[in-house]
Design a protein around this motif. Structure first.
Motif, PDB file in Angstrom:
ATOM      1  N   PRO A   4      -9.657  -0.866  -8.501  1.00  0.00           N
ATOM      2  CA  PRO A   4     -10.055  -0.363  -7.177  1.00  0.00           C
ATOM      3  C   PRO A   4      -8.916   0.385  -6.476  1.00  0.00           C
ATOM      4  CG  PRO A   4     -10.076  -2.774  -7.226  1.00  0.00           C
ATOM      5  CD  PRO A   4      -9.771  -2.318  -8.609  1.00  0.00           C
ATOM      6  N   LEU A   5      -9.309   1.200  -5.512  1.00  0.00           N
ATOM      7  CA  LEU A   5      -8.353   2.014  -4.756  1.00  0.00           C
ATOM      8  C   LEU A   5      -7.897   1.269  -3.496  1.00  0.00           C
ATOM      9  CD1 LEU A   5      -7.255   4.993  -4.948  1.00  0.00           C
ATOM     10  CD2 LEU A   5      -9.110   5.632  -3.394  1.00  0.00           C
ATOM     11  N   TRP A   6      -6.636   1.376  -3.188  1.00  0.00           N
ATOM     12  CA  TRP A   6      -6.058   0.745  -1.987  1.00  0.00           C
ATOM     13  C   TRP A   6      -5.350   1.800  -1.161  1.00  0.00           C
ATOM     14  CZ3 TRP A   6      -6.301  -4.769  -1.680  1.00  0.00           C
ATOM     15  CH2 TRP A   6      -6.803  -5.377  -2.840  1.00  0.00           C
ATOM     16  N   GLU A   7      -5.407   1.644   0.157  1.00  0.00           N
ATOM     17  CA  GLU A   7      -4.636   2.524   1.048  1.00  0.00           C
ATOM     18  C   GLU A   7      -3.349   1.794   1.420  1.00  0.00           C
ATOM     19  OE1 GLU A   7      -5.579   5.658   1.607  1.00  0.00           O
ATOM     20  OE2 GLU A   7      -7.340   5.192   0.356  1.00  0.00           O
ATOM     21  N   SER A  60      -2.333   6.385  -1.291  1.00  0.00           N
ATOM     22  CA  SER A  60      -3.194   5.386  -1.905  1.00  0.00           C
ATOM     23  C   SER A  60      -2.764   5.137  -3.340  1.00  0.00           C
ATOM     24  CB  SER A  60      -4.652   5.850  -1.836  1.00  0.00           C
ATOM     25  OG  SER A  60      -4.800   7.097  -2.476  1.00  0.00           O
ATOM     26  N   LEU A  61      -3.317   4.088  -3.917  1.00  0.00           N
ATOM     27  CA  LEU A  61      -3.021   3.772  -5.319  1.00  0.00           C
ATOM     28  C   LEU A  61      -4.109   2.862  -5.875  1.00  0.00           C
ATOM     29  CD1 LEU A  61      -2.016   0.624  -5.068  1.00  0.00           C
ATOM     30  CD2 LEU A  61       0.199   1.667  -4.609  1.00  0.00           C
ATOM     31  N   HIS A  62      -4.128   2.711  -7.181  1.00  0.00           N
ATOM     32  CA  HIS A  62      -5.069   1.794  -7.820  1.00  0.00           C
ATOM     33  C   HIS A  62      -4.346   0.513  -8.209  1.00  0.00           C
ATOM     34  CE1 HIS A  62      -8.590   4.447  -8.446  1.00  0.00           C
ATOM     35  NE2 HIS A  62      -7.673   5.402  -8.415  1.00  0.00           N
ATOM     36  N   PRO A  87      -7.992  -2.463   0.965  1.00  0.00           N
ATOM     37  CA  PRO A  87      -8.957  -1.846   0.039  1.00  0.00           C
ATOM     38  C   PRO A  87      -9.597  -0.622   0.695  1.00  0.00           C
ATOM     39  CG  PRO A  87      -9.344  -4.214   0.221  1.00  0.00           C
ATOM     40  CD  PRO A  87      -8.349  -3.851   1.285  1.00  0.00           C
ATOM     41  N   SER A  88      -9.559   0.513   0.010  1.00  0.00           N
ATOM     42  CA  SER A  88     -10.092   1.757   0.595  1.00  0.00           C
ATOM     43  C   SER A  88     -11.562   1.609   0.972  1.00  0.00           C
ATOM     44  CB  SER A  88      -9.945   2.909  -0.405  1.00  0.00           C
ATOM     45  OG  SER A  88      -8.622   3.004  -0.846  1.00  0.00           O
ATOM     46  N   SER A  89     -12.278   0.776   0.205  1.00  0.00           N
ATOM     47  CA  SER A  89     -13.722   0.664   0.418  1.00  0.00           C
ATOM     48  C   SER A  89     -14.090  -0.002   1.739  1.00  0.00           C
ATOM     49  CB  SER A  89     -14.354  -0.114  -0.738  1.00  0.00           C
ATOM     50  OG  SER A  89     -13.737  -1.384  -0.835  1.00  0.00           O
TER      51      SER A  89
END
Lengths: 339, 95
Positions: B7-10, B26-28, B56-58
């Protein structure tokens, strides 16, 4: 952790919002607003409406840039275990780590345009997206590490500084970060070559040989001449690109000539002369046949670079899977449904 | 291709004490702990930070660029919220 979390992240911070205007009339309105924003030097941000071709051009360019950063780790990493001192080894490791970081900044920027990381890597591995041809040349001696830092990173900086003002916000911000870090890359290369140039006759000859091999491919990094560059005009109109290929190439040549003199090395071009009238250096013709040949896959290391890249990805699969399994187990244990 | 895309994180970094965290990029990462470690390696290799947040970007909810005019308009027609709105006689000090 929910399965959905493993798929390409959906986030309302990046999702294109105004992307589907109801009819052609709406599109025209969006397009006028977009053109006006670009003309006024405003930045385009991920959720803004943008023409499909603008989005596609950015994905292509940012992906190619990201791929170049991570493929570029290979020719230099080739010398880490053989660095001549602990100091040089630590510097080279830090530099190669930076290249990985630059790749990650750029992949993140590409992802804000709605293209997933897995898709980007897959396109690199299957040859559907390219990386800079410069990395298809081999690093034959330790001096090549210096020549790459001075010339290849030098050419990259000349290309990248104007990209800090690119119309697409996330790309411009990644470039600001990258340019700050590239300066160390170029200076360490220059210092390395200087040490060799002032060393024994054999060391001096090794430095000269590296410069002789890297000079012309570095000039090719700026891309084909303006009248043969297929994407240039549109990219300049969109302010993705701020200067033409030939303009940046000339700037780079003018910067390098005095730097080579201070190094005590020569540049392998008998036609290189100062042109008082133009206020620039004239230089000899570039062998574009070689450029197109390497681009098509026939360079000395094309095959090796992609094979190595694929192998690294495949051999790392178990680590990625194990990390996901661990995360799943722990979020299940806590009874927490993680984002 | 197996679906192991993380998942993607900010990432938000506080550059020094006294300043707030600002968005760095951001990164995974597979989980929050590794997101923090990756963020340290990716965004603070040269002492750029003393504290990091990963989100979490989501879970981000963003305002829409389409509605930005009506959304932010209510603040535009209230000039009396600004000190320059008020006329004060010359010579009045500390005001």
């Amino acid at each position: 952790m929910a399965t959905a979390a493993h798929q390409t992240a959906r986030t309302s911070a990046y999702d294109a919002h105004g992307g589907t205007p109801a009819d052609a009339g709406d599109t025209a309105g969006y397009e006028t607003a977009f053109d006006a924003a670009v003309a006024a030097d405003e930045r385009v941000e991920p959720r803004d409406w943008m023409p499909d071709a603008y989005r596609a051009t950015l994905v292509r360019q940012i992906a190619q840039h990201a791929h170049s950063e991570i493929i570029g780790m290979q020719p230099e990493a080739n010398w880490i275990t053989r660095a001549p001192s602990l100091r040089r080894k630590a510097i080279l490791m830090a530099k190669v780590q930076d290249e990985a970081g630059h790749g990650l900044y750029l992949y993140s920027a590409a992802e804000t345009l709605g293209t997933g990381r897995d898709e980007l890597l897959d396109k690199l591995h299957t040859g559907r997206q390219k990386y800079s041809s410069i990395f298809n040349y081999p690093t034959l001696t330790w001096a090549d590490v210096g020549a790459i830092g001075w010339l290849v990173d030098g050419a990259a900086i000349t290309n990248q500084v104007p990209l800090c003002r690119c119309s697409y916000g996330p790309y411009a911000r990644a470039m600001v970060r990258i340019c700050k870090e590239e300066s160390f890359h170029q200076r360490q290369g220059y210092e390395l070559l200087l040490a060799l140039s002032r060393g024994t006759p054999e060391q001096h000859a090794m430095a000269q040989d590296a410069v002789d091999r890297w000079w012309w491919p570095s000039l090719m990094m700026f891309g084909p001449p303006d009248d043969e560059s297929s994407h240039s005009a549109q990219s300049m109109a969109w302010k993705i690109k701020r200067h033409s290929n030939d303009e940046l190439r000339q700037r780079f040549v003018d910067i390098c000539v005095p730097q080579a003199e201070s190094l005590g090395l020569t540049l392998p071009d008998p036609d290189l002369t100062w042109n008082e009238e133009r206020g620039h250096h004239d230089f000899g013709p570039i062998d574009w046949t070689e450029f197109w040949d390497v681009l098509k896959g026939n360079g000395p290391c094309n095959e090796q670079r992609i094979t190595q890249r694929r192998r690294a990805h495949e051999e790392g699969a178990w680590v990625r899977e194990a990390a996901v399994a661990y995360a799943d187990k722990h979020s299940a244990g806590r009874g927490v449904e993680q984002a | 291709m197996t679906n192991t895309d993380w998942p993607l994180w900010e990432v938000f970094v506080r550059s020094r004490r006294g300043l707030s965290h600002t968005h760095a990029g951001s990164l995974h990462a597979p989980d929050a702990e590794l997101a923090l470690r990756n963020a340290r390696d990716l965004y603070t290799r040269r002492g750029e930070g003393v504290s990091i947040w990963v989100v979490p970007s989501s879970v981000i909810t963003a305002s829409s660029p389409d509605e930005k005019d009506p959304f932010f308009e209510p603040s535009a027609d209230k000039p009396y919220r600004h000190p320059t709105f008020y006329e004060i006689p010359e010579g009045v000090k500390h005001l």
